[in-house]
Structures are given as C-alpha cells and as structure tokens.
Design a protein around this motif. Structure first.
Motif, PDB file in Angstrom:
ATOM      1  N   HIS A 121       5.048   1.400   5.511  1.00  0.00           N
ATOM      2  CA  HIS A 121       5.806   0.283   4.942  1.00  0.00           C
ATOM      3  C   HIS A 121       5.245  -1.030   5.462  1.00  0.00           C
ATOM      4  N   LEU A 122       5.256  -2.037   4.600  1.00  0.00           N
ATOM      5  CA  LEU A 122       4.716  -3.347   4.962  1.00  0.00           C
ATOM      6  C   LEU A 122       5.727  -4.413   4.537  1.00  0.00           C
ATOM      7  N   VAL A 123       5.900  -5.430   5.361  1.00  0.00           N
ATOM      8  CA  VAL A 123       6.836  -6.514   5.032  1.00  0.00           C
ATOM      9  C   VAL A 123       6.046  -7.799   4.804  1.00  0.00           C
ATOM     10  N   THR A 124       6.339  -8.478   3.691  1.00  0.00           N
ATOM     11  CA  THR A 124       5.693  -9.774   3.432  1.00  0.00           C
ATOM     12  C   THR A 124       6.694 -10.670   2.699  1.00  0.00           C
ATOM     13  N   SER A 125       6.234 -11.809   2.188  1.00  0.00           N
ATOM     14  CA  SER A 125       7.157 -12.698   1.479  1.00  0.00           C
ATOM     15  C   SER A 125       6.666 -12.916   0.044  1.00  0.00           C
TER      16      SER A 125
ATOM     17  N   HIS B  30       9.131   2.942   9.605  1.00  0.00           N
ATOM     18  CA  HIS B  30       7.798   3.209   9.047  1.00  0.00           C
ATOM     19  C   HIS B  30       6.980   1.930   8.843  1.00  0.00           C
ATOM     20  N   THR B  31       7.537   0.791   9.272  1.00  0.00           N
ATOM     21  CA  THR B  31       6.826  -0.482   9.053  1.00  0.00           C
ATOM     22  C   THR B  31       5.569  -0.532   9.927  1.00  0.00           C
ATOM     23  N   ARG B  32       4.425  -0.763   9.275  1.00  0.00           N
ATOM     24  CA  ARG B  32       3.140  -0.794   9.983  1.00  0.00           C
ATOM     25  C   ARG B  32       2.680  -2.215  10.237  1.00  0.00           C
TER      26      ARG B  32
END
Ligand SMILES: Cc1ncc(COP(=O)(O)O)c(C=O)c1O
Length: 394
Positions: free
Chosen positions: A95-99, A143-145
C-alpha cells in the motif's frame, strides 16, 4: 521577434552563466568517463563527481554524499523512489499513500504500481492545497510501504507541512518520500532536520542544466529498501546504472549552492514583486482570484483567475509574456488542472487560471509591464464577451 518576458520559472529556469562556466571544462578537456579507473581522464571525472555529490549532500542537509543518487531529473527520481521502494517489498499486500495534488511523475508512477496490484490512497487537500498530517496518519496501515507527498506545489505554490508528515511516518515506521523539484533551492531545506527519507530534485528548476537530477536516499538504519529501475553496469552502488554526465553533475552542484546562498534575498525580493503584481491587478480589475497558498507559499508563485475570462483565450493575446495555464508544466495535454480541481474551484475559475512564475531575472519593470498588459487584455476580453451577450439578447 523580441523575446517575451519570461514568467514561467516553475517550468524551467535559464542556465546561470556561472554554472555554464563551471561545466565547460568537463565538456572539453576533462571529458573522461568517471568509471574509467585506469587513467587520468577517468580519475579527474570521478574526482569532480565526488566533489559534486559532497556539495549537493551538504546543500540539502544530508549526512553522507553516498546518499545522493544521480538521475536524469525529478521524473526519474520520483519513479525510482516509488517503484524502487514498493517493488523492493516481497509482501503480497502493498500500500502507498500520496495526495491528489502530486505531479504526474508521482501520480502516474502510482498508476503503474496499481497495475502491479499495489493499493494506493490519494488523500484530498484543503482549499489552499494543503494536506492534513492527521489524514496521512489515518491512511497508514500495516501494509503501507511508502508515503509520498510533494514538498511544494508547482502550480499553486503551496508548501506542505513536511515536518508533521515526516513525524507521522517516522512514528509509524514508513519511509517518507517527497518531490522537492519546486522546493529545493527556493526555501530552507534540511532532509535530516525534517526527517525526509527520500527526496527528488533536479537542476533545471534552479538555474542549472536540464537532464540531471538526484534522489536523496537516507542511509543508516532502518535501511530504505530500493530496487533499481535501470539495470546495467552497476554504477552508483547498483542503484542507478548508466554513465554519469559529469558536466551536468558539476553544474547541478554549483547551481544549488548559488540558490542556497541567494535564497533569503531572492525569496524576499520575489515575494515583494509577486505582491506588487497582485495588488496592481486587484486595484485595476474586479473579479481577480488568487488560487492556492495565500500565506507561506513559494515566493515566486502567483496563480490567478479573472472572472469571465478563460486563460486559453487570454494567452494568445499576450505574446509579450511567457506565461502558462495552471496545467502547462504538468502535462502535454490541455486537460483542466487536476490541482485546481482538487482545491474545489469552480470550473470557470479552473479554466481561467494563469500561472505566473517569477525568478531571479524578473525585475520591477517586468511585473509592472505584465500587470499593465494583463489588465488591458482582461478588460478587452470582458468587453468583447459583454458585447457578445448584449448582441445575443437583442
Ligand atoms: C513538482 C514537480 N515534480 C516533477 C517535475 C518533473 O521534473 P523533471 O522535469 O526534472 O523531470 C516537475 C516539473 O515541472 C515538478 O514541478
């Protein structure tokens, strides 16, 4: 034809003559390949490269020159960070977090990862384009990488609360990547103080040459996993293969040092010019809207819309000014800006947005002339449209 006044410094900047002078020896007599370890040409090239790496590391507050990986520019650096870190994970769920306001170099890399089964959270921003660090915290899961948030927005100039976002990432043990293309060299930068693990930046936004950028990758523990995206001769400790353009690397280092040296004076000067330009427009015209950051944004950025006037219609009438619409730097197509849409602006305001990017070469006479021409053409466009409406209602 007389050259237009250049007011598009977010797209790129002219090469500083001091930088060109520093580059020339490495295009002429010191042309060696830094990987040639058997003769003087290679040794001199390698020495110049080592020196450039040391100076770049110092300029962004990194601890170790080995943390600098040279690339072809910010697009490649962003791709290396996102693809490299996420693909390095062997876990099934990633999982990846962005804007939502990232540059396409980040958003399109996210899309490519989604094609590989990676989950992506694209967080919304407020009306000025700012991300809430608590939203980042809430989005991070087991799961955030990687978290990827651009430092400063190239369309509306908003600077993100990087310290708070970095603190959240550190607490949750997730690497934090930032696209610093518009930030580095313009505002104070220290990757160690802020707690950035990966920082993408390049030379051509800071009066250096095109075709060279870097990815800062924090060394030490916990180690940042990074799988290369370019395979080859194993240059740069296998993180990015390919013969390095020494002249560009040397120019990049000097360009950044000059920007760091001059940034306080330049930031103050460009803020004054931007405020002067905005005040002239607002004094002369009703219905002027400033889009994005109101306080604390990038010094040279002014993104404005004029009620009832589409930017696409305005620009052809202003050949004396090199300006862009909100979307011009981010993509080759004429889609309305995803950044301005994310700010929640009405469609008319999005279509009307002009991005004015002041830079080192911009003077008072330039902004006064730009204001005068903008005022004339906005008045003309509004006059034409009200005449057309009157005509239509008869
Ligand atoms: C925020 C941001 N990221 C990435 C890029 C792409 O940079 P480069 O031209 O170095 O690939 C730009 C260029 O406009 C940018 O503004």
């Amino acid at each position: 034809m007389k050259r237009p006044i250049y007011l598009d410094h977010h797209a790129t900047t002219p090469l500083d003559p001091r930088v060109l002078d520093a580059m020339l020896p490495y295009l002429r007599e010191d042309f060696g390949n830094p990987a040639s370890s058997t003769h003087l040409y290679g040794w001199r090239a390698e020495a110049a490269l080592t020196d450039a790496r040391e100076r770049l590391a110092a300029a962004i507050g990194a601890g170790d020159p080995a943390e600098i990986v040279f690339t072809s520019g910010t697009t490649e650096s962003d791709n290396l960070a996102l693809l490299g870190v996420v693909r390095a994970s062997r876990q099934r769920r990633r999982h990846l977090v962005t804007s939502v306001v990232e540059h396409p170099a980040v958003l399109d890399a996210c899309r490519a990862l989604e094609g590989e089964g990676v989950e992506v959270s694209r967080l919304p921003v407020d009306a000025e384009g700012r991300l809430d660090p608590s939203a980042v915290e809430a989005a991070i899961g087991p799961h955030t990488r990687l978290v990827s948030v651009g430092a400063a927005n190239g369309e509306v100039g908003t600077v993100q609360p990087l310290d708070a976002i970095a603190a959240v990432c550190r607490e949750r043990g997730v690497p934090f990547h930032s696209d610093g293309a518009q930030w580095v060299g313009k505002l104070p930068v220290s990757v160690r103080e802020v707690g950035i693990d990966l920082l993408a930046f390049c030379a051509h936004k800071i009066y250096g040459p095109k075709g060279i950028g870097a990815l800062y990758v924090r060394g030490g523990r916990p180690r940042i996993p990074l799988q290369p995206i370019l395979h080859g001769g194993g240059h740069q400790a296998g993180r990015r293969s390919g013969t390095l353009p020494v002249a560009q690397c040397v120019g990049f280092a000097l360009a950044l040092e000059l920007c760091v040296e001059e940034k306080d004076v330049e930031a103050r000067r460009q803020c004054e010019l931007r405020d002067r330009l905005l005040a002239s427009l607002e004094d002369a015209l009703p219905g002027v809207w400033r889009n994005g950051a109101r306080e604390g944004g990038l010094p040279g950025n002014l993104n404005v819309s004029f009620d009832g006037v589409a930017a696409d219609a305005l620009l052809p009438a202003l050949p004396e000014l090199a300006l862009s619409t909100g979307s011009a730097c981010a993509s080759a197509n004429a889609e309305p800006s995803h950044v301005l849409i994310a700010l929640g602006l009405a469609e008319e305001r999005v279509r009307g947005a002009l991005r004015i990017g002041l830079g080192r070469g911009t003077g008072v006479e330039d902004v006064d002339f730009a204001a005068q021409r903008l005022i004339e053409e906005v008045r003309r466009a509004r006059g034409a449209s009200s005449r057309a409406k009157l005509g239509g209602s008869r």
